[in-house]
Enzyme design. Structure first.
Site, PDB file in Angstrom:
ATOM      1  N   ASP A 183      28.266  -8.973 -11.516  1.00  0.00           N
ATOM      2  CA  ASP A 183      28.411 -10.341 -11.003  1.00  0.00           C
ATOM      3  C   ASP A 183      28.933 -11.201 -12.144  1.00  0.00           C
ATOM      4  O   ASP A 183      28.220 -11.426 -13.132  1.00  0.00           O
ATOM      5  CB  ASP A 183      27.061 -10.847 -10.508  1.00  0.00           C
ATOM      6  CG  ASP A 183      27.164 -12.202  -9.809  1.00  0.00           C
ATOM      7  OD1 ASP A 183      28.162 -12.922 -10.024  1.00  0.00           O
ATOM      8  OD2 ASP A 183      26.232 -12.542  -9.050  1.00  0.00           O
ATOM      9  N   ILE A 184      30.157 -11.670 -12.036  1.00  0.00           N
ATOM     10  CA  ILE A 184      30.767 -12.403 -13.143  1.00  0.00           C
ATOM     11  C   ILE A 184      30.132 -13.768 -13.364  1.00  0.00           C
ATOM     12  O   ILE A 184      30.428 -14.437 -14.350  1.00  0.00           O
ATOM     13  CB  ILE A 184      32.291 -12.554 -12.975  1.00  0.00           C
ATOM     14  CG1 ILE A 184      32.634 -13.323 -11.704  1.00  0.00           C
ATOM     15  CG2 ILE A 184      32.974 -11.199 -13.009  1.00  0.00           C
ATOM     16  CD1 ILE A 184      34.103 -13.679 -11.593  1.00  0.00           C
ATOM     17  N   ASN A 221      40.721 -13.334  -9.811  1.00  0.00           N
ATOM     18  CA  ASN A 221      40.876 -13.315  -8.360  1.00  0.00           C
ATOM     19  C   ASN A 221      39.568 -13.588  -7.619  1.00  0.00           C
ATOM     20  O   ASN A 221      39.592 -14.131  -6.522  1.00  0.00           O
ATOM     21  CB  ASN A 221      41.430 -11.951  -7.923  1.00  0.00           C
ATOM     22  CG  ASN A 221      41.287 -11.740  -6.428  1.00  0.00           C
ATOM     23  OD1 ASN A 221      41.977 -12.366  -5.630  1.00  0.00           O
ATOM     24  ND2 ASN A 221      40.376 -10.862  -6.038  1.00  0.00           N
ATOM     25  N   TYR A 257      35.542 -26.464  -1.261  1.00  0.00           N
ATOM     26  CA  TYR A 257      36.312 -25.250  -1.573  1.00  0.00           C
ATOM     27  C   TYR A 257      37.690 -25.640  -2.097  1.00  0.00           C
ATOM     28  O   TYR A 257      38.140 -25.144  -3.132  1.00  0.00           O
ATOM     29  CB  TYR A 257      36.443 -24.366  -0.336  1.00  0.00           C
ATOM     30  CG  TYR A 257      37.486 -23.293  -0.485  1.00  0.00           C
ATOM     31  CD1 TYR A 257      37.260 -22.186  -1.294  1.00  0.00           C
ATOM     32  CD2 TYR A 257      38.723 -23.400   0.158  1.00  0.00           C
ATOM     33  CE1 TYR A 257      38.236 -21.202  -1.452  1.00  0.00           C
ATOM     34  CE2 TYR A 257      39.698 -22.419   0.014  1.00  0.00           C
ATOM     35  CZ  TYR A 257      39.449 -21.330  -0.792  1.00  0.00           C
ATOM     36  OH  TYR A 257      40.417 -20.362  -0.953  1.00  0.00           O
ATOM     37  N   ALA A 274      38.538 -28.348  -3.463  1.00  0.00           N
ATOM     38  CA  ALA A 274      38.391 -28.998  -4.772  1.00  0.00           C
ATOM     39  C   ALA A 274      38.283 -27.961  -5.888  1.00  0.00           C
ATOM     40  O   ALA A 274      38.830 -28.166  -6.985  1.00  0.00           O
ATOM     41  CB  ALA A 274      37.168 -29.909  -4.767  1.00  0.00           C
ATOM     42  N   LYS A 334      39.641 -25.029  -5.924  1.00  0.00           N
ATOM     43  CA  LYS A 334      40.965 -24.446  -6.130  1.00  0.00           C
ATOM     44  C   LYS A 334      41.909 -25.448  -6.789  1.00  0.00           C
ATOM     45  O   LYS A 334      42.773 -25.074  -7.598  1.00  0.00           O
ATOM     46  CB  LYS A 334      41.529 -23.942  -4.799  1.00  0.00           C
ATOM     47  CG  LYS A 334      40.763 -22.753  -4.237  1.00  0.00           C
ATOM     48  CD  LYS A 334      40.699 -21.592  -5.215  1.00  0.00           C
ATOM     49  CE  LYS A 334      40.113 -20.343  -4.604  1.00  0.00           C
ATOM     50  NZ  LYS A 334      40.083 -19.205  -5.531  1.00  0.00           N
TER      51      LYS A 334
END
Length: 254
Positions: free
Chosen positions: A64-65, A91, A155, A157, A159
């Protein structure tokens, strides 16, 4: 893709997050077919194992990053195995349907944690080695990173933030030989909506609505996006940086 992809990435080393499905899986596979060694990172071991079966040059790291210290673990895994790093593809991401009237603090925090903070920490951990290789970062944004999304403003925001990070990092790192670009897909056939907890009926309704608005008349395929990630990350493309390339079938024009 393998029959038409030149081996521009031969012996290069790439990290791809969210590699267990969709755009991440397609990108990891395309990079491996183009000659790269790929570390595919994601939370779901079984999904990553399926990705790894696509090509022997794909190695996986279930992780989990968002976890404390995860960025350092990812980069250390690459260096231990290949001793270099040429490309980071940020990604992994999540979405949420959340109208303003239903705003929830924890949802906002989760969106920014995965979509903004985690890519930032990965880029930070990777930077010394990307400097050494004159490498690049590709951030995966969304067409909604630069157009409104009623009912999904937070969401969008995240991006939008990722696109601004892309431009700012590109300007900051240009003199050091590190390029930073972004790909902004439109509605694409992935499992991101299901992962956000939406029912299949809701997903079908949303995708049908989006398909009807896209000028080309179809949703994107993960391979469509992966192809452009490779193009913009091409080691020969030394003069393109700070760009956000939208791959959405013309939806941006509507």
């Amino acid at each position: 893709m393998s029959s038409s992809t030149p081996p521009y990435f031969r012996d290069r080393v790439a990290i791809v997050t969210g590699a267990g499905s969709g755009i991440g899986r397609a990108t990891a596979t395309a990079l491996a077919e183009a000659g790269a060694h790929v570390l595919g990172v994601g939370r779901r071991r079984e999904a990553l194992e399926e990705t790894a079966r696509a090509h022997p040059h794909i190695v996986i790291l279930p992780l989990d990053i968002r976890a404390e210290g995860a960025a350092d673990v990812v980069v250390a895994a690459v260096l231990e195995r290949w001793r270099r790093l040429d490309l980071l593809v940020n990604n992994a991401g999540t979405t949420a349907v959340m109208p303003l009237a239903e705003t929830d603090r924890s949802v906002i925090a989760d969106l920014f944690d995965l979509n903004v903070t985690a890519p930032s920490l990965l880029a930070h951990a990777a930077l010394p080695y990307l400097r050494d290789s004159s490498g690049s970062i590709v951030n995966v944004s969304s067409t909604y990173g630069h157009r409104p999304l009623p009912g999904g403003a937070h969401y969008a925001a995240t991006k939008g933030a990722l696109e601004q990070l892309t431009r700012s990092w590109a300007l900051e790192l240009a003199s050091e030989g590190v390029r930073v670009n972004a790909i902004a897909p439109g509605p694409t056939k992935t499992d991101v909506l299901a992962a956000a907890g939406l029912s299949q009926d809701t997903i079908d309704e949303m995708l049908d609505h989006e398909r009807g608005r896209i000028p080309t008349g179809r949703l994107g395929d993960p391979e469509d996006v992966a192809r452009w990630i490779l193009y913009i990350a091409d080691p020969l493309g030394r003069h393109i940086t700070g760009q956000v390339l939208t791959v959405d079938g013309g939806l941006e024009l509507v």
